[in-house]
Design an enzyme around this catalytic site. Structure first.
Site, short mmCIF file in Angstrom:
data_model
loop_
_atom_site.label_atom_id
_atom_site.label_comp_id
_atom_site.label_asym_id
_atom_site.label_seq_id
_atom_site.Cartn_x
_atom_site.Cartn_y
_atom_site.Cartn_z
N CYS A 77 -3.11 -9.53 2.21
CA CYS A 77 -3.40 -8.47 3.18
C CYS A 77 -4.43 -7.51 2.59
O CYS A 77 -4.49 -7.32 1.37
CB CYS A 77 -2.15 -7.66 3.52
N ASP A 78 -5.22 -6.90 3.48
CA ASP A 78 -6.11 -5.84 3.03
C ASP A 78 -6.41 -4.93 4.22
O ASP A 78 -6.54 -5.40 5.35
CB ASP A 78 -7.41 -6.39 2.45
#
Length: 204
Positions: A77-78
Site C-alpha cells: 500500500c502507499d
C-alpha cells in the site's frame, strides 16, 4: 489433526507503516511485516491516483520476489494526498510541513491509497486505488506550529492523519476512514475476493 491456525494463509504486509499494521490487526488479521526498501522518489505516474497504485505495486512486487515469502499473500500500500492535481507524500522537513498545512487549511483534498495484493502461491494479483475526500479545517498559525513541532506530520503522507494529533484539524471526510489512515479494509476484502481468498479465512 490440523488446526485452523495451521491452515490459515500466511499474510505479509510490505509496509513499515504502524498505522496500516494496526488497521489489519484490528480487523482480526495477523500479518508479518517485511519492508520493501523501494525508492519511492524514483517512481512517477501521470496522476496522483496512478502514482499511489504504482508505489503500492512496487512495494508488493519487491517483497513478493523474496524467497522467504513463497506461498504467502503480500499486501503493498502507499498513500499520497492529491491537492490541485498534485501528489504530496511525506514532507521533507518542518518548513515544508508548515507551508503544506498553511496551503491545505480551509480546503478540500483527496487522499489516494494504492492497494496491490499478490498471491505468491500462484502469481496472481489484484490492485486498485481507494479515494477519500478530505475537508480540512482552519487551524491557526500557532496550532500549525505546535503540530509541526510534534514531529507527527513528517511521518505521514500529506502531513496529516486521522488517528493522531491532526484529527481536530480535519472537518470531515467522504469515503473510507481507514483509507486516510493508510488502508481501506473494504477494498482489501474485494481484492482478496478477486484472488479467491475470503478475508474471514485469514482471521487470526
Amino acid at each position: 489433526m490440523t488446526s485452523k491456525t495451521d491452515q490459515r494463509r500466511r499474510l505479509v504486509l510490505a509496509s513499515a507503516s504502524p498505522a496500516r499494521l494496526g488497521l489489519l490487526r484490528q480487523a482480526g488479521l495477523a500479518p508479518e511485516v517485511i519492508v520493501s526498501g523501494v525508492d519511492e522518489d524514483a517512481l512517477s505516474a501521470p496522476t496522483p491516483a496512478e502514482l499511489a497504485l504504482v508505489l503500492a505495486g512496487a512495494k508488493a512486487t519487491a517483497v513478493a520476489g523474496l524467497s522467504e515469502v513463497a506461498g504467502a499473500l503480500v499486501i503493498g500500500c502507499d498513500s499520497v494526498l492529491e491537492l490541485d492535481g498534485t501528489a504530496y507524500g511525506k514532507p521533507a522537513g518542518a518548513e515544508e510541513a508548515t507551508a503544506r498545512w498553511k496551503s491545505m487549511r480551509g480546503r478540500t483534498g483527496i487522499l489516494q491509497t494504492g492497494h496491490h495484493v499478490i498471491d505468491t502461491a500462484n502469481g496472481l494479483s489484484a490492485a486498485a486505488t481507494a479515494s477519500t475526500t478530505v475537508r480540512f479545517g482552519d487551524p491557526t498559525d500557532a496550532e500549525i506550529a505546535a503540530y509541526v513541532a510534534s514531529g507527527e506530520p513528517l511521518a505521514v503522507a500529506g502531513a496529516f492523519t486521522l488517528d493522531g494529533r491532526s484529527a481536530p484539524f480535519v472537518d470531515s471526510i467522504e469515503g473510507s476512514h481507514g483509507n486516510v489512515i493508510g488502508l481501506s479494509l473494504p477494498l482489501l476484502r474485494r481484492l482478496l475476493a478477486e484472488l479467491n481468498v475470503g478475508i474471514t479465512d485469514l482471521w487470526a
